[in-house]
Design an enzyme around this catalytic site. Structure first.
Site, PDB file in Angstrom:
ATOM      1  N   ASP B 394       0.826  -1.204   0.000  1.00  0.00           N
ATOM      2  CA  ASP B 394       0.000   0.000   0.000  1.00  0.00           C
ATOM      3  C   ASP B 394       0.868   1.266   0.000  1.00  0.00           C
ATOM      4  O   ASP B 394       2.073   1.206   0.224  1.00  0.00           O
ATOM      5  CB  ASP B 394      -0.893  -0.027   1.239  1.00  0.00           C
ATOM      6  CG  ASP B 394      -2.175   0.786   1.067  1.00  0.00           C
ATOM      7  OD1 ASP B 394      -2.434   1.252  -0.053  1.00  0.00           O
ATOM      8  OD2 ASP B 394      -2.920   0.916   2.054  1.00  0.00           O
ATOM      9  N   GLU B 397       2.585   7.101  -2.287  1.00  0.00           N
ATOM     10  CA  GLU B 397       2.311   8.393  -2.938  1.00  0.00           C
ATOM     11  C   GLU B 397       2.377   9.593  -1.989  1.00  0.00           C
ATOM     12  O   GLU B 397       2.092  10.703  -2.399  1.00  0.00           O
ATOM     13  CB  GLU B 397       0.935   8.358  -3.623  1.00  0.00           C
ATOM     14  CG  GLU B 397      -0.250   8.201  -2.702  1.00  0.00           C
ATOM     15  CD  GLU B 397      -0.380   6.809  -2.106  1.00  0.00           C
ATOM     16  OE1 GLU B 397      -0.278   5.842  -2.869  1.00  0.00           O
ATOM     17  OE2 GLU B 397      -0.523   6.684  -0.879  1.00  0.00           O
ATOM     18  N   ASP B 461      -8.656   3.400  -3.926  1.00  0.00           N
ATOM     19  CA  ASP B 461      -9.798   3.531  -3.017  1.00  0.00           C
ATOM     20  C   ASP B 461     -11.008   4.171  -3.671  1.00  0.00           C
ATOM     21  O   ASP B 461     -11.288   5.358  -3.471  1.00  0.00           O
ATOM     22  CB  ASP B 461      -9.387   4.395  -1.815  1.00  0.00           C
ATOM     23  CG  ASP B 461      -8.200   3.798  -1.062  1.00  0.00           C
ATOM     24  OD1 ASP B 461      -7.866   2.626  -1.296  1.00  0.00           O
ATOM     25  OD2 ASP B 461      -7.625   4.515  -0.217  1.00  0.00           O
TER      26      ASP B 461
END
Lengths: 672, 672
Positions: B394, B397, B461
């Site tokens: 995950d 960024e 997401d």
């Protein structure tokens, strides 16, 4: 003006203040080319720029002749532009003489200091001190909500592109006053963006070659606004009848108007005018009732109005109307203007029609002298001769950028000039009728020239709410920033105007707004765009009694107010003033934006939040007397009781008007 | 590559395509100086630029040596930069050689055609064809809502600066494919903004001097993605076990996981993995349950997990976990990394702590080779040796721009490089463990290099809703644009992830999303950030039966899917493809963004609106067979029935897999 030369640069110094500093490393002028796009929906603009080039002009050659300083800026001879620095009538003027490469973007950097504050730029509703942000200067609708983080703004934006932002205003102007004690004014009507966010410089961006950039220093802020208005013009005094009471914003026809009037007069409200914006008739739209936009008395809606005007006048009550620079396509004036060629054209050479929300109107082309003469005749005949003593001269800020004007100048350039041209029409109509001492008009749109032509401003269309950026509070920095731009007469729709979504004007909001309005040159109500959703001045007796008391405060205060209005007319000192204008040494006063001095001797701290019984006030060091209790204060942060009917107002103990103020503090009416 | 010289300019022509056109009037290169500001709140960035200068370099001097073309661009010798145009390995490469004036902004203009379409730039959720807008390229949270006109976006923006916009993405990349049949890739990780809104040129803005700008033409789009991935790298094939069924996103501990597993297996769901992101423990925050972020098995939450992993493996079911590039301050790994000096620092030289919503974590500094070695060891020991067969890798960024990195390079430059560095760590850990054929990981963040290092992407997401910009539909352009950027393996959280405000995942949304997922390389569920508010795969039996059917479709399709995944691995041809990739002459296909080809032979038109029983599909001209009814179509706009369990899917009658597809069309399970 003094030129100080250095090996790698120079400075322009005005009365020992370095205004412009140029060096090879940090040039003061940038030039470039850009392509702006103006996306407009009902007066709400999205203006974007594609900057193709932005070039710093590092190199400079100075030639001095007499007191004329000519600097040729360039990059080693490339991209050269020629700029003249000269003193004229005590002002320092920067003139752009030559632009051989046809640049259409200019950036001028002024020297800035970290602790400096900036005020003005027309009517700014969100900020008073402009330091720290950039301000696009483009006249438009002010926006509904004006804060991207509020639900109202989001809804208005999503539905109609109408949310606005912190800088959107009906009245932008490339004019500001710095706490370094100088003003700056740019003589040009193109789109501009003044960026006060940089620590060491202000950057003024202009989408056209400016005619002149003017600087002048002053000893005090009073001196500065005086000098600024000596340049830009000053507003006349208000007619004497204005001070006799409030202007009731009433719609619905003769019978309704008179009935409403008698009801409140009977209950003690001092009235000097009925403002009937629907005097020329109405139409229904989904936004609410809208006006007919054909500037002729509607005999059906207002039967016997001319007779009533005469009768009311004998009682000291005047009737005011409404006009704007458009003519609706259904009306006689549109037909006449179209036939005479007085309307602005579209690219195909046909009359340009602007969509105003379920109806269309033509744009009277104010670049055609005969069109102006004609529109002034309409005003003189249909309004002044008819018997109106004043009117709202609405709009002015919508001029679409793709309209084709008779003078051949791009509408991108004329757009910001339009409000003052519209003001001039109204002003000259009154002057030509010889009625400047008896007839007045009020505008929301403005720009350079409004000082000279508009008789009074009003704050436009606030939301009927308590929001900081678009409600009651926003009117205060609006009045103050306009004062710093040279327009010292300001008032607002009591209770606000715009009802959209879940908004409703409450009783408390109306009452608090009326309290503030008593300490402005004019008290005027507006029913709002959806009258039935809003609390009105006559919605219950308690409101009428409160309103009556505030009208008495206003009328009692008239001798003082008149002096202030006269001072504004003679010296350009605004009626509503920021605290620092009279307390220069008070650091804190420079960041106060929700209090104001009403002239030299009164301090007003409007209650702009609901449910308050106490209110925090900052008082600069002086001898202050609380208007309602007579309690004395010497300055600092204080808390006072603010029951309805007793706004937080203080007067100076040393004022020569103390007796008048004492009398006002004793005004009582039916429980208020 | 061919240089075509003219009197006042030149062109760079690649295989008869004019890519760059320079003239004194319209220069192809602009240079300048700017100062960017990066305002970050939990991975949501507001990036602004103050452009101080932007200068067109009109003048040029060309020198040609062998096939090296060197152009010195300048303004009559000023602001000179030296640029090399060269052919390398069949590619046209533009290299910036000298930048004596230290410009930090570069704009390169490419020739554009009005009818041209542009695709790629990483993972774009709102647009597939990028022509007509500009796309800032900066890895960040994708945003919640991603459309300034939606209530969800407004709320997310107001509350957490988290609303996003049409361009916000975890995976931006300065790489695109033009329908003029060339690709362009910029080798640099600075902030960029690609502007495809101009009619005659594309303007690529780079906040750093680019190392290289690479162009290559192709005969077909298949050829182009092949060449692009030959440059950027290609993903490996997926482990064989993946194709045996769905990955159940389950949280809550060993007992819960096994119970949920047995329930759905019993009811017919084909399962190949349990994905337990909370394998390392949880914490509670106001956003919902969050993970512990210390990458070690939580024996309390998952007692006996290691034993269970072995037992499950025998049944063909694997266990997958979760990791990200941060270590929470409460954990053992933070302590170790901090002591060893492996964490990125703040300006004071202390460990930089990032706030993640009620907890803090350190940033493992991937510019320290020993830190990478250490983190890979963590992955190898705690995850691979422990028995996990895959994980979500995950984040990636968020790298703040004010972090101080060990390699001395500004975090502004490293920010966009971070996702691929994070991918590399994961990839190398697996390779070093010798497990590339058995262990896989999936990422949301990406950039140049993700093609080479990331084994698979997932769409991040999505909201648990039907919104175009952030719901089910948005996953389709995301997969397609990523495919055009060289990343051909994509999947998404079935049912979406983000529940905020009034959102709730409905049964219908879960079902429609699962139908789409059956035609992607991996079917994986996620409970979402607020599991209790969302409809889950086992919320009722009907959902389980439907999900079972779709899992059977997926497993039955495996032989075909494996071929596609292999093709992606060998040739860089994405598994999910835009229609025009195989129907180049079909004009209409270039603007289809909510349908895709699943390999050469299947067309999928996901139902992305609620309450639909019929669905409109566009089919390019071919012989198509409706998967569920066998009805034949020859192309054009058609309408088909889409009862739950029968998504709008078609196969080519001439496919060599017709028998397989027929079998799949006959799959039935408990009413679906």
């Amino acid at each position: 003006m003094k030129l100080v030369q250095r090996e790698n640069g120079f400075s322009i110094v005005v009365n020992d203040k370095e205004i412009i500093e140029h060096s090879i490393e940090n040039p003061c002028i940038y030039v470039g080319k850009g392509k702006g796009t103006y996306d407009m929906f009902r007066g709400n603009f999205k203006v974007k720029d594609y900057i193709c080039e932005k070039i710093g002009l590092n190199d400079f050659e100075i030639s001095v002749e007499n007191s004329r300083v000519i600097v040729t800026f360039s990059n080693k001879g490339l991209n050269a532009i020629k700029v003249l620095f000269i003193e004229e009538d005590g002002r320092t003027v920067v003139k752009f003489l030559e632009n051989p490469d046809n640049f259409n973007r200019f950036w001028l950097r002024l020297k800035a200091e970290k602790e400096e504050h900036i005020y003005g730029c027309g009517e700014q509703f969100s900020d008073f001190d402009l330091r720290g942000k950039n301000y696009p200067l483009w006249t438009s609708e002010q926006g509904v909500g004006r804060n991207k983080n509020t639900y109202t703004t989001f809804m208005a934006e999503s539905m109609d592109q109408a949310g606005g932002d912190y800088y959107t205003t009906f009245f932008p102007e490339p004019t500001f006053i710095s706490t370094r004690k100088y003003y700056c004014h740019i003589n040009n009507s193109a789109y501009m963006d003044f960026d006060f966010s940089h620590e060491n410089f202000h950057e003024l961006q202009i989408w056209d070659m400016p005619e002149e950039i003017i600087f002048e220093t002053g000893e005090t802020y009073l001196d500065l606004v005086g000098k600024l208005t000596a340049l830009l013009g000053r507003q006349p005094e208000l007619p004497e009848w204005v001070y006799k009471g409030v202007w009731l914003g009433i719609q619905g026809g003769t019978e309704v108007a008179l009935k409403k009037l008698e009801n409140v007069v009977e209950k003690g409200v001092k009235v000097s005018g009925i403002w009937a914006q629907d005097w020329e008739g109405i139409r229904m739209t989904s936004f609410g009732k809208r006006l007919m936009w054909n500037w002729v008395w509607d005999k059906k809606l207002y039967p016997g109005l001319q007779e009533e005007i005469k009768k009311l006048r004998e009682r000291g009550i005047r009737v005011l109307g409404y006009i704007n620079p458009y003519v609706a396509i259904e009306g006689s004036l549109f037909k006449e203007a179209s036939e005479k060629g007085y309307l602005a054209k579209n690219k195909e050479g046909k009359d340009y029609l602007v969509e105003f929300g379920e109806f269309y109107a033509g744009v009277v082309d104010f670049t055609i002298p005969r069109a102006c003469v004609w529109y002034k005749e309409v005003i003189k005949k249909e309004m002044i001769e008819f018997g109106l003593s004043g009117w709202m001269a609405d709009f002015g800020e919508y001029l679409p950028t793709d309209v084709v004007l008779n003078n051949g100048v791009s509408a991108e350039i004329m757009h910001n000039a339009w409000p003052a041209m519209w003001a001039q029409i109204n002003r000259e109509a009154i002057e030509e009728a010889g009625k400047l001492d008896d007839v007045t008009f009020f505008m929301r749109a403005g720009g350079t020239g409004s000082q000279k032509y508009s008789t009074m401003m009003w704050a436009g269309d606030q939301n009927v709410d308590w929001s900081l950026d678009d409600g009651l509070a926003s009117v205060i920095p609006a009045a103050l920033s306009l004062g710093m731009t040279g327009c010292g007469l300001h008032h607002s729709d009591i209770g606000g105007y715009t009802t959209l979504f879940e908004m409703k004007r409450t009783k408390e909001l109306f009452i608090r707004w009326a309290e503030m309005a008593a300490f402005t040159p004019v008290m005027r109500t507006h029913e709002g765009n959806r009258p039935e959703a809003n609390w009105q001045f006559d919605s219950d007796d308690e409101t009428i009694y409160h309103f009556a008391k505030m009208s008495m405060v206003y009328t009692n205060l008239a001798p003082y107010t008149k002096e202030l209005v006269k001072e504004n007319s003679n010296k350009g000192i605004p009626v509503q003033r920021p605290l620092f204008m009279h307390y220069e040494n008070d650091e804190r006063s420079y960041s106060i934006k929700y209090e104001y001095l009403y002239g030299r001797d009164i301090l007003v701290a409007p209650v702009y939040e609901p449910g308050k019984t106490k209110w925090n006030v900052y008082l600069p060091e002086d001898k202050w007397v609380h208007l309602w209790t007579g309690k004395e204060y010497s300055g600092g942060d204080i808390e006072v009781s603010v029951p309805l009917g007793q706004p937080a107002v203080f007067y100076r103990k040393e004022s020569e008007h103390v007796e008048l103020f004492k009398k006002i503090g004793e005004v009582k009416h039916m429980g208020f």
